[in-house]
Design a protein around this motif. Structure first.
Motif, PDB file in Angstrom:
ATOM      1  N   ALA A   1      17.953  -2.216   5.129  1.00 26.64           N
ATOM      2  CA  ALA A   1      18.245  -3.608   4.773  1.00 26.64           C
ATOM      3  C   ALA A   1      19.317  -3.673   3.700  1.00 26.64           C
ATOM      4  O   ALA A   1      20.274  -4.433   3.808  1.00 26.64           O
ATOM      5  N   ASP A   2      19.162  -2.858   2.658  1.00 22.83           N
ATOM      6  CA  ASP A   2      20.058  -2.942   1.508  1.00 22.83           C
ATOM      7  C   ASP A   2      21.482  -2.516   1.845  1.00 22.83           C
ATOM      8  O   ASP A   2      22.437  -2.990   1.228  1.00 22.83           O
ATOM      9  N   PHE A   3      21.629  -1.607   2.808  1.00 21.94           N
ATOM     10  CA  PHE A   3      22.958  -1.114   3.191  1.00 21.94           C
ATOM     11  C   PHE A   3      23.234  -1.382   4.673  1.00 21.94           C
ATOM     12  O   PHE A   3      23.874  -0.578   5.347  1.00 21.94           O
ATOM     13  N   ALA A   4      22.751  -2.524   5.146  1.00 25.47           N
ATOM     14  CA  ALA A   4      22.877  -2.870   6.566  1.00 25.47           C
ATOM     15  C   ALA A   4      24.323  -2.843   7.068  1.00 25.47           C
ATOM     16  O   ALA A   4      24.596  -2.307   8.153  1.00 25.47           O
ATOM     17  N   PRO A   5      25.297  -3.420   6.340  1.00 27.30           N
ATOM     18  CA  PRO A   5      26.677  -3.383   6.845  1.00 27.30           C
ATOM     19  C   PRO A   5      27.201  -1.967   7.026  1.00 27.30           C
ATOM     20  O   PRO A   5      27.925  -1.673   7.990  1.00 27.30           O
ATOM     21  N   GLN A   6      26.848  -1.072   6.107  1.00 31.83           N
ATOM     22  CA  GLN A   6      27.286   0.321   6.209  1.00 31.83           C
ATOM     23  C   GLN A   6      26.675   0.982   7.437  1.00 31.83           C
ATOM     24  O   GLN A   6      27.371   1.693   8.188  1.00 31.83           O
ATOM     25  N   ILE A   7      25.386   0.752   7.654  1.00 30.89           N
ATOM     26  CA  ILE A   7      24.701   1.350   8.794  1.00 30.89           C
ATOM     27  C   ILE A   7      25.259   0.810  10.104  1.00 30.89           C
ATOM     28  O   ILE A   7      25.492   1.558  11.063  1.00 30.89           O
ATOM     29  N   GLU A   8      25.525  -0.497  10.148  1.00 30.83           N
ATOM     30  CA  GLU A   8      26.072  -1.095  11.364  1.00 30.83           C
ATOM     31  C   GLU A   8      27.482  -0.581  11.638  1.00 30.83           C
ATOM     32  O   GLU A   8      27.861  -0.357  12.800  1.00 30.83           O
ATOM     33  N   ALA A   9      28.279  -0.385  10.567  1.00 30.87           N
ATOM     34  CA  ALA A   9      29.634   0.123  10.749  1.00 30.87           C
ATOM     35  C   ALA A   9      29.631   1.519  11.349  1.00 30.87           C
ATOM     36  O   ALA A   9      30.511   1.878  12.140  1.00 30.87           O
ATOM     37  N   ILE A  10      28.632   2.316  10.993  1.00 29.84           N
ATOM     38  CA  ILE A  10      28.558   3.703  11.475  1.00 29.84           C
ATOM     39  C   ILE A  10      27.930   3.799  12.857  1.00 29.84           C
ATOM     40  O   ILE A  10      28.399   4.544  13.722  1.00 29.84           O
ATOM     41  N   THR A  11      26.856   3.024  13.078  1.00 30.87           N
ATOM     42  CA  THR A  11      26.098   3.156  14.329  1.00 30.87           C
ATOM     43  C   THR A  11      26.389   2.067  15.350  1.00 30.87           C
ATOM     44  O   THR A  11      26.050   2.219  16.524  1.00 30.87           O
ATOM     45  N   GLY A  12      26.951   0.955  14.895  1.00 26.93           N
ATOM     46  CA  GLY A  12      27.196  -0.161  15.802  1.00 26.93           C
ATOM     47  C   GLY A  12      25.990  -1.041  16.005  1.00 26.93           C
ATOM     48  O   GLY A  12      26.019  -1.977  16.808  1.00 26.93           O
ATOM     49  N   THR A  13      24.918  -0.755  15.300  1.00 25.13           N
ATOM     50  CA  THR A  13      23.701  -1.564  15.419  1.00 25.13           C
ATOM     51  C   THR A  13      22.969  -1.547  14.079  1.00 25.13           C
ATOM     52  O   THR A  13      23.529  -1.127  13.068  1.00 25.13           O
ATOM     53  N   GLY A  14      21.720  -2.035  14.086  1.00 23.60           N
ATOM     54  CA  GLY A  14      20.973  -2.084  12.833  1.00 23.60           C
ATOM     55  C   GLY A  14      19.490  -2.110  13.066  1.00 23.60           C
ATOM     56  O   GLY A  14      19.009  -2.045  14.210  1.00 23.60           O
ATOM     57  N   ILE A  15      18.748  -2.239  11.982  1.00 15.08           N
ATOM     58  CA  ILE A  15      17.291  -2.124  12.032  1.00 15.08           C
ATOM     59  C   ILE A  15      16.631  -3.293  12.755  1.00 15.08           C
ATOM     60  O   ILE A  15      15.462  -3.214  13.141  1.00 15.08           O
ATOM     61  N   ASP A  16      17.371  -4.390  12.980  1.00 20.39           N
ATOM     62  CA  ASP A  16      16.802  -5.502  13.731  1.00 20.39           C
ATOM     63  C   ASP A  16      16.797  -5.230  15.236  1.00 20.39           C
ATOM     64  O   ASP A  16      16.193  -5.977  16.008  1.00 20.39           O
TER      65      ASP A  16
ATOM     66  N   PRO B   1      15.232  -3.362  18.122  1.00 19.84           N
ATOM     67  CA  PRO B   1      13.965  -2.640  18.312  1.00 19.84           C
ATOM     68  C   PRO B   1      14.145  -1.180  18.699  1.00 19.84           C
ATOM     69  O   PRO B   1      13.392  -0.307  18.228  1.00 19.84           O
ATOM     70  N   LYS B   2      15.127  -0.893  19.531  1.00 21.28           N
ATOM     71  CA  LYS B   2      15.354   0.499  19.958  1.00 21.28           C
ATOM     72  C   LYS B   2      15.798   1.346  18.772  1.00 21.28           C
ATOM     73  O   LYS B   2      15.317   2.474  18.579  1.00 21.28           O
ATOM     74  N   PHE B   3      16.709   0.817  17.972  1.00 13.48           N
ATOM     75  CA  PHE B   3      17.192   1.546  16.799  1.00 13.48           C
ATOM     76  C   PHE B   3      16.075   1.736  15.786  1.00 13.48           C
ATOM     77  O   PHE B   3      15.955   2.802  15.178  1.00 13.48           O
ATOM     78  N   ARG B   4      15.223   0.710  15.616  1.00 13.18           N
ATOM     79  CA  ARG B   4      14.111   0.812  14.677  1.00 13.18           C
ATOM     80  C   ARG B   4      13.110   1.874  15.136  1.00 13.18           C
ATOM     81  O   ARG B   4      12.571   2.618  14.322  1.00 13.18           O
ATOM     82  N   LYS B   5      12.882   1.963  16.433  1.00 12.58           N
ATOM     83  CA  LYS B   5      11.982   2.983  16.974  1.00 12.58           C
ATOM     84  C   LYS B   5      12.546   4.379  16.713  1.00 12.58           C
ATOM     85  O   LYS B   5      11.804   5.301  16.353  1.00 12.58           O
ATOM     86  N   GLN B   6      13.868   4.534  16.883  1.00 11.18           N
ATOM     87  CA  GLN B   6      14.499   5.818  16.608  1.00 11.18           C
ATOM     88  C   GLN B   6      14.394   6.168  15.120  1.00 11.18           C
ATOM     89  O   GLN B   6      14.144   7.325  14.763  1.00 11.18           O
TER      90      GLN B   6
END
Length: 213
Positions: free
Chosen positions: A174-189, A191-196
């Motif tokens: 949550a705190d670094f969501a833009p960074q995570i999305e920039a790297i992976t193209g997705t985020g914790i919202d 469901p598939k990414f959250r499961k991983q």
């Protein structure tokens, strides 16, 4: 504080509870966008769909609203930790805790970032809560981890550092969501990414926590 504001020890009506929740939801959004200094009470009232005078019936000042928002966030944030059962299976209990923490990061990213920002500023508004109820809960649940270790169900580990590790690894989504999305193209919202994320975190944590056969 406004003398007309409801007292904490007075039972609230259903309407008062509803209005209070509306104010806290609106305040979370405003504080997350503008920070404490930039937030205005009249903006919170507008977002809550009520007059400023009506809002001040519930909370007498901006600082009081801010403290209430943070206290509400902390209560929701800590709710999963309270459920750790000393008689439960460590892997099941901790997996459920990690999963709930990831879900909170997905559903309340603004809340996580607002809380993190407050702590990084030195926690001036909630230090008493951190040193009181938060510390008491962490100490209580640390005993659960020590109990599991004493029974040979997990390896000996410093309970505080394990809890800090879980906080850090779950809240970063949550705190670094833009960074995570920039790297992976997705985020914790997602469901598939959250499961991983859950599978990866639990594999890493339990790889160093559970006794080997």
């Amino acid at each position: 504080m406004d003398s007309t504001a409801p007292q904490q020890d007075t039972p609230r009506t259903r309407i008062q509870e509803k209005n209070r929740a509306r104010i806290l939801d609106a305040a979370l959004s405003v504080f997350s966008r503008f920070g404490y200094r930039g937030a205005r009470v009249d903006q919170i009232a507008e977002d809550a769909g009520m007059s400023k005078s009506n809002l001040l019936y519930y909370f007498g000042s901006k600082s009081e609203i801010y403290k209430a928002v943070l206290a509400d966030l902390l209560d929701r944030w800590l709710a999963p930790l309270r459920t750790l059962d000393p008689e439960g299976d460590p892997r099941t209990e901790l997996t459920a805790y990690i999963e709930q923490k990831l879900r909170f990061s997905a559903e309340y990213p603004e809340a996580s970032r607002l809380f993190a920002n407050e702590v990084m500023q030195g926690a001036p508004m909630i230090r008493d809560v951190l040193e009181g109820p938060l510390k008491a809960l962490v100490d209580e649940k640390s005993e659960v981890l020590r109990h599991w270790a004493a029974c040979g169900r997990i390896l000996p580990v410093d309970p505080h550092h394990l809890i800090f590790l879980i906080w850090a690894t779950t809240q970063t989504y949550a705190d670094f969501a833009p960074q995570i999305e920039a790297i992976t193209g997705t985020g914790i919202d997602d469901p598939k990414f959250r499961k991983q994320a859950l599978a990866s975190l639990t594999d890493l944590i339990f790889g160093g926590l559970l006794p080997r056969a």
